[in-house]
Write a protein that holds these residues in place. Structure first.
Motif, mmCIF file in Angstrom:
data_model
loop_
_atom_site.group_PDB
_atom_site.id
_atom_site.type_symbol
_atom_site.label_atom_id
_atom_site.label_comp_id
_atom_site.label_asym_id
_atom_site.label_seq_id
_atom_site.Cartn_x
_atom_site.Cartn_y
_atom_site.Cartn_z
ATOM 1 N N PRO A 22 0.935 -1.570 0.147
ATOM 2 C CA PRO A 22 0.224 -0.391 0.172
ATOM 3 C C PRO A 22 0.632 1.249 0.259
ATOM 4 N N GLU A 23 0.421 2.581 0.487
ATOM 5 C CA GLU A 23 1.075 3.781 -0.264
ATOM 6 C C GLU A 23 2.079 4.012 0.673
ATOM 7 N N GLY A 24 1.624 3.760 1.921
ATOM 8 C CA GLY A 24 2.218 4.277 3.289
ATOM 9 C C GLY A 24 3.691 3.711 3.389
ATOM 10 N N ALA A 26 4.487 1.604 1.171
ATOM 11 C CA ALA A 26 5.869 1.398 -0.372
ATOM 12 C C ALA A 26 6.565 2.743 0.018
ATOM 13 N N ARG A 27 6.008 4.074 0.116
ATOM 14 C CA ARG A 27 7.060 5.642 0.430
ATOM 15 C C ARG A 27 7.717 4.999 1.332
ATOM 16 N N HIS A 28 7.528 4.297 2.452
ATOM 17 C CA HIS A 28 8.373 3.339 3.494
ATOM 18 C C HIS A 28 9.777 2.880 2.904
ATOM 19 N N VAL A 29 10.097 1.876 2.391
ATOM 20 C CA VAL A 29 10.251 1.502 1.107
ATOM 21 C C VAL A 29 11.508 2.114 0.550
ATOM 22 N N ALA A 30 10.203 2.651 -0.102
ATOM 23 C CA ALA A 30 11.391 3.345 -1.774
ATOM 24 C C ALA A 30 11.862 3.791 -1.396
ATOM 25 N N ARG A 31 11.414 5.455 -0.469
ATOM 26 C CA ARG A 31 12.128 6.670 -0.243
ATOM 27 C C ARG A 31 12.559 7.351 1.059
ATOM 28 N N VAL A 32 12.117 5.970 1.997
ATOM 29 C CA VAL A 32 13.006 6.560 2.987
ATOM 30 C C VAL A 32 13.964 5.784 3.373
ATOM 31 N N LEU A 33 13.356 4.244 2.852
ATOM 32 C CA LEU A 33 14.727 2.822 3.322
ATOM 33 C C LEU A 33 15.356 3.233 2.522
ATOM 34 N N ARG A 34 15.064 3.691 0.740
ATOM 35 C CA ARG A 34 15.930 3.574 -0.563
ATOM 36 C C ARG A 34 15.662 1.515 -0.859
ATOM 37 N N LEU A 35 15.114 1.027 -0.785
ATOM 38 C CA LEU A 35 15.892 -0.766 -0.892
ATOM 39 C C LEU A 35 15.015 -0.451 -2.024
ATOM 40 N N GLY A 36 15.906 -1.536 -2.648
ATOM 41 C CA GLY A 36 15.741 -1.476 -4.649
ATOM 42 C C GLY A 36 15.354 -2.764 -4.571
ATOM 43 N N GLU A 37 15.294 -3.694 -6.172
ATOM 44 C CA GLU A 37 15.413 -4.411 -6.584
ATOM 45 C C GLU A 37 16.291 -5.535 -5.273
ATOM 46 N N ARG A 52 8.429 -14.020 4.837
ATOM 47 C CA ARG A 52 9.743 -13.620 4.274
ATOM 48 C C ARG A 52 9.785 -13.035 2.956
ATOM 49 N N ALA A 53 10.369 -12.218 2.202
ATOM 50 C CA ALA A 53 10.020 -11.727 1.025
ATOM 51 C C ALA A 53 11.250 -11.193 0.195
ATOM 52 N N VAL A 54 11.074 -11.029 -0.761
ATOM 53 C CA VAL A 54 11.938 -9.864 -2.143
ATOM 54 C C VAL A 54 11.490 -9.128 -2.415
ATOM 55 N N LEU A 55 11.989 -7.889 -2.590
ATOM 56 C CA LEU A 55 11.477 -7.187 -3.826
ATOM 57 C C LEU A 55 12.075 -7.320 -5.117
ATOM 58 N N VAL A 56 11.020 -7.350 -5.640
ATOM 59 C CA VAL A 56 10.666 -8.128 -7.045
ATOM 60 C C VAL A 56 10.729 -6.289 -8.327
ATOM 61 N N GLU A 57 10.063 -5.090 -7.201
ATOM 62 C CA GLU A 57 9.519 -4.049 -7.775
ATOM 63 C C GLU A 57 9.876 -3.299 -7.067
ATOM 64 N N ALA A 58 10.885 -1.843 -7.301
ATOM 65 C CA ALA A 58 10.297 -1.077 -5.934
ATOM 66 C C ALA A 58 10.813 0.714 -7.255
ATOM 67 N N SER A 59 9.654 1.529 -7.792
ATOM 68 C CA SER A 59 9.576 2.502 -8.304
ATOM 69 C C SER A 59 9.526 3.523 -7.518
ATOM 70 N N ARG A 60 9.338 4.513 -7.978
ATOM 71 C CA ARG A 60 8.442 5.570 -6.721
ATOM 72 C C ARG A 60 6.771 5.621 -7.484
ATOM 73 N N LYS A 61 6.301 4.380 -8.263
ATOM 74 C CA LYS A 61 5.012 4.435 -7.753
ATOM 75 C C LYS A 61 4.357 2.926 -8.235
ATOM 76 N N ARG A 62 5.740 1.871 -7.153
ATOM 77 C CA ARG A 62 5.293 0.940 -7.176
ATOM 78 C C ARG A 62 5.807 0.178 -6.580
#
Length: 242
Positions: A22-24, A26-37, A52-62
């Protein structure tokens, strides 16, 4: 090695399945923690399951995480404590909720009391309740719990007292002794914390009539946001997992 961040996402986890954050979160992961694929995550649903999961997409939109394993969460106390906390102003209530969650509380009800000076109505109450629930979820992310305790809608103290049926019921009262040493370990407990000005004497009498036992935390008067921390620590040490 850096630990994988824990993120609360209420979703059905299936191994191999994708979870769109979700938006909140997602923003924390991508913009605050700055995690990538490729970055690892721990997701938890708030009801007791972790993934346990792994990021497969980490953009500003999704932001999308792929689930690699699902298991039952840890960190729940053997004694389920329902905290009745008189509503405090500003950050004091946030602090009380945050620390109560860290100390294993099972549920929290904000209370309107005679000496309490906070009164919420309508939209303002709904917004404050949503904020408090978010504080509880954030505390679970930090402390490792997979079950997010419910923060119930605020209610008058008398209503809350009338609904209590926990095996052990305690009300903080500075003029009395301890009540923990002479009871067997309960599965459930209710803990009542008064406002900054203390509970009114009729409120204490109503609590005692509802089966509450008085509990003192020593000769010093604690602030309303400090009292639940100390009382819950004592309960967890005596009956729980501290």
């Amino acid at each position: 090695m850096r630990k994988a961040p824990r993120i609360h996402v209420a979703a059905d986890y299936e191994v191999g399945g994708d979870v769109v954050l979700p938006e909140g979160p997602a923003r924390h992961v991508a913009r605050v923690l700055r995690l990538g694929e490729g970055s690892p995550l721990i997701l938890f649903d708030g009801a007791g399951r972790e993934a346990r999961a792994v990021l497969v997409e980490a953009s500003r939109k999704r932001v999308v995480a792929r689930v690699e394993a699902v298991e039952a969460g840890q960190g729940e106390s053997p004694v389920a404590v329902h905290l009745g906390q008189a509503i405090a102003k500003g950050d004091r209530m946030d602090y009380a909720i945050q620390k109560a969650v860290e100390l294993g509380v099972a549920a929290i009800t904000p209370l309107y009391t005679e000496h309490g000076d906070v009164r919420l109505k309508g939209e303002r109450e709904a917004k404050k309740l949503a904020h408090w629930q978010a504080v509880a979820a954030s505390a679970c992310e930090q402390c490792g719990r997979a079950v997010v305790p419910r923060v119930h809608p605020p209610r008058p103290l008398g209503e809350w007292l009338a609904a209590r049926d926990e095996a052990l019921r305690l009300v903080l009262h500075p003029a009395t002794g301890g009540a923990l040493e002479r009871v067997p370990a309960p599965a459930t407990a209710a803990l009542l914390i008064g406002p900054e000005g203390g509970l009114a004497e009729p409120e204490v009498e109503t609590a005692l009539a509802a089966g509450f036992s008085p509990l003192s935390l020593g000769p010093r008067i604690l602030r309303t946001e400090t009292a639940p921390v100390v009382a819950l620590a004592l309960l967890q040490h005596r009956f729980g997992d501290l």
